[in-house]
Design an enzyme around this catalytic site. Sequence first.
Site, PDB file in Angstrom:
ATOM      1  N   GLY A  52       0.993  -1.152  -0.358  1.00 30.61           N
ATOM      2  CA  GLY A  52      -0.010   0.461  -0.339  1.00 30.61           C
ATOM      3  C   GLY A  52       0.793   1.696   0.520  1.00 30.61           C
ATOM      4  O   GLY A  52       2.353   1.115   0.340  1.00 30.61           O
ATOM      5  N   CYS A  79       5.872  -5.590   1.740  1.00 33.75           N
ATOM      6  CA  CYS A  79       5.885  -4.651   1.575  1.00 33.75           C
ATOM      7  C   CYS A  79       5.223  -4.022   3.175  1.00 33.75           C
ATOM      8  O   CYS A  79       5.242  -4.082   3.770  1.00 33.75           O
ATOM      9  CB  CYS A  79       5.063  -3.776  -0.044  1.00 33.75           C
ATOM     10  SG  CYS A  79       6.054  -2.876  -0.221  1.00 33.75           S
ATOM     11  N   TYR A  80       3.755  -2.767   2.700  1.00 37.22           N
ATOM     12  CA  TYR A  80       3.389  -2.525   3.591  1.00 37.22           C
ATOM     13  C   TYR A  80       3.030  -3.549   4.172  1.00 37.22           C
ATOM     14  O   TYR A  80       2.952  -2.763   5.806  1.00 37.22           O
ATOM     15  CB  TYR A  80       1.935  -1.732   2.913  1.00 37.22           C
ATOM     16  CG  TYR A  80       1.566  -0.520   3.443  1.00 37.22           C
ATOM     17  CD1 TYR A  80       1.832   0.533   4.829  1.00 37.22           C
ATOM     18  CD2 TYR A  80       0.142  -1.349   4.780  1.00 37.22           C
ATOM     19  CE1 TYR A  80       1.110   1.134   5.750  1.00 37.22           C
ATOM     20  CE2 TYR A  80      -0.372  -1.099   5.265  1.00 37.22           C
ATOM     21  CZ  TYR A  80      -0.185   0.289   6.220  1.00 37.22           C
ATOM     22  OH  TYR A  80      -0.970   1.204   6.837  1.00 37.22           O
ATOM     23  N   HIS A 165       8.143  -7.653  -3.705  1.00 39.70           N
ATOM     24  CA  HIS A 165       7.167  -7.823  -4.044  1.00 39.70           C
ATOM     25  C   HIS A 165       7.016  -9.107  -5.060  1.00 39.70           C
ATOM     26  O   HIS A 165       7.586  -9.074  -5.956  1.00 39.70           O
ATOM     27  CB  HIS A 165       6.559  -6.582  -5.771  1.00 39.70           C
ATOM     28  CG  HIS A 165       5.695  -5.938  -4.798  1.00 39.70           C
ATOM     29  ND1 HIS A 165       4.444  -5.464  -3.776  1.00 39.70           N
ATOM     30  CD2 HIS A 165       7.341  -4.045  -4.107  1.00 39.70           C
ATOM     31  CE1 HIS A 165       4.416  -4.467  -3.473  1.00 39.70           C
ATOM     32  NE2 HIS A 165       5.464  -3.491  -3.981  1.00 39.70           N
ATOM     33  N   GLU A 167       4.832 -11.291  -6.103  1.00 43.11           N
ATOM     34  CA  GLU A 167       3.588 -10.524  -7.602  1.00 43.11           C
ATOM     35  C   GLU A 167       4.201 -10.754  -8.991  1.00 43.11           C
ATOM     36  O   GLU A 167       3.396 -10.580  -9.701  1.00 43.11           O
ATOM     37  CB  GLU A 167       2.536 -10.574  -6.804  1.00 43.11           C
ATOM     38  CG  GLU A 167       2.213  -8.717  -6.804  1.00 43.11           C
ATOM     39  CD  GLU A 167       2.872  -8.691  -5.101  1.00 43.11           C
ATOM     40  OE1 GLU A 167       3.822  -9.226  -4.917  1.00 43.11           O
ATOM     41  OE2 GLU A 167       2.506  -7.206  -5.179  1.00 43.11           O
ATOM     42  N   ASP A 223     -15.804 -10.549 -23.003  1.00 43.45           N
ATOM     43  CA  ASP A 223     -16.485 -11.282 -21.674  1.00 43.45           C
ATOM     44  C   ASP A 223     -18.012 -11.170 -22.043  1.00 43.45           C
ATOM     45  O   ASP A 223     -18.767 -11.925 -21.781  1.00 43.45           O
ATOM     46  CB  ASP A 223     -16.603  -9.951 -20.327  1.00 43.45           C
ATOM     47  CG  ASP A 223     -15.839  -9.503 -20.481  1.00 43.45           C
ATOM     48  OD1 ASP A 223     -14.607 -10.711 -20.455  1.00 43.45           O
ATOM     49  OD2 ASP A 223     -14.920  -8.215 -19.642  1.00 43.45           O
ATOM     50  N   LYS A 364      -9.616 -11.807 -16.463  1.00 49.74           N
ATOM     51  CA  LYS A 364     -10.317 -11.965 -17.464  1.00 49.74           C
ATOM     52  C   LYS A 364      -9.557 -13.592 -18.574  1.00 49.74           C
ATOM     53  O   LYS A 364      -9.773 -13.873 -19.314  1.00 49.74           O
ATOM     54  CB  LYS A 364      -8.671 -10.607 -18.356  1.00 49.74           C
ATOM     55  CG  LYS A 364      -8.923 -10.462 -20.261  1.00 49.74           C
ATOM     56  CD  LYS A 364     -10.633 -10.173 -19.999  1.00 49.74           C
ATOM     57  CE  LYS A 364     -10.754  -9.347 -21.656  1.00 49.74           C
ATOM     58  NZ  LYS A 364     -11.947  -8.389 -21.533  1.00 49.74           N
TER      59      LYS A 364
END
Length: 508
Positions: A52, A79-80, A165, A167, A223, A364
């Site tokens: 964050g 992180c945060y 991070h 990710e 979609d 997606k």
Amino acid sequence: MDKILILDFGSQYNQLISRRIREMDVYSEVIPFHSFPKIIDPDVKGIILSGGPESVYDKDAPYLDPSIFDWNIPVLGICYGMQLLMHHFGGIVEPTQKREYGKSEIKLAYRTLLFDHISSKSIVWMSHSDHVRKVPEGFKITSATDSSIASVEDQLGKIFGLQFHPEVSHTQEGDKILANFVLKICNAKQEWNVSDFIETSIHEIRKIVQDQHVILGLSGGVDSSVTAALLHKAIGSQLTCIFIDTGLLRKEEAKEVMNGYGNLPNLDIELIDAKDRFITVLKGITDPEQKRKIIGKTFFDVFEQAKASHLDAVFLAQGTIYPDVIESQSVHGPSATIKSHHNVGGVPEEHSFQLLEPLRMLFKDEVRRLGLALDLSRDLVMRHPFPGPGLGIRILGEITEEKVKILQDADSIFIEELRKNGYYDKVSQAFVTLLPVKTVGVMGDRRTYEYLSCLRSVNTTDFMTANTSDLPHWFLELVSTRIINEVNGINRVLYDITTKPPGTIEWE
Ligand code: XMP
């Protein structure tokens, strides 16, 4: 189904964490930090606190709900998230001298289960201006960079912190670290897959809809098409799709959409030809925002009228997908999402229908996998996004029938060449814009004075930021030559090399 809960503290990467976990076939959900459930959910096998932008000492900083520790399951702060954990347990977090941003190398101090099979030196992605100076009692430092503590862990192996991070793809062994947490530490079962999703959704849709009627605004995009395919499989002829031809679609698009669901025999599609209506209301309008508003309102009116002839319909289905849901529940409050501009079939404030959004928990790439599993054609499933206002925001200045035709022709050449040369799937979105400017040229012995057009092609994962596609010069030249030779009305072609930000993907 086992799941991992991600508490969102405002990181731009929170969706990415969830996707990485789902790629391991483990279900994960993102919820705002302040809405941690009051009742323990036994399916939740682990909790991740996202990063964050705030500092733990800021007055209104997002806080840590200590009840997460009552669940007695593994917690990973990123992180945060790590700084919150350290602060909560009595460690010291403080501003760094210099913001650490970009690639760093960590050195492992302990190869704990979180770092199982991770190299002793590994490249990670950092993005922080605070750091942990002192870890609380009961915690140990498991890795560090030259300038900061990179990871921590409690003695019981239940609470973990990563300053970097895992990710993002720049963290070279990030996937492995996350997998160690999810699969080895949380022991989450890999129960998330497309075929089970189809079965469960069909069951749920039938239970909700029973013998009533559903209508769906079909745009021809991924979609809404996948929503249609899923509903068709679940309720067959109880579904009616409404497809509005605004006249601002790609070349032959209306025809393709009407013919394009070959694998869904008997799909009931009602085509509404509103071309004249749109071109009439857009006459003389040049301001981009005004154009968007007029197109949106007209679309809504036409859709309302169409719905009125389906008074028996109780449900309105929409192709809402998970990023839209996350965005609208984000810690920053409902933000202006892409879809809320006015997606096809945008819901009115006081609609009388019950909403049916069967894809609302899917990303997606999952929607695409689902589409393939439902036998939709690959071309349809891998389609680039197309904005609700269509070519209306790619014809700069006033929209006329003549300009629509010119742009459709140019755009279809660009897309055709991208496909033919194997670039279509390598770029995220490509199209042509038409400028209200004429330039002088020469063709044969003739002087020409025609419109200027511009090719735009971008690569992006989230459409929030984008780079321009690195298309080779010979290819751009080939497209340009074809457009100028074959499209009456264009005599010059440019290539847009503006990244987003500062540019947007669309031109208006
Ligand atoms: P921008 O231009 O904001 O576009 O960088 C980001 C993505 O959103 C699409 N876009 C829209 N999609 N209705 C939509 O459904 C809209 O009004 C709209 N405007 C932009 C754009 O094509 C790109 O994929």
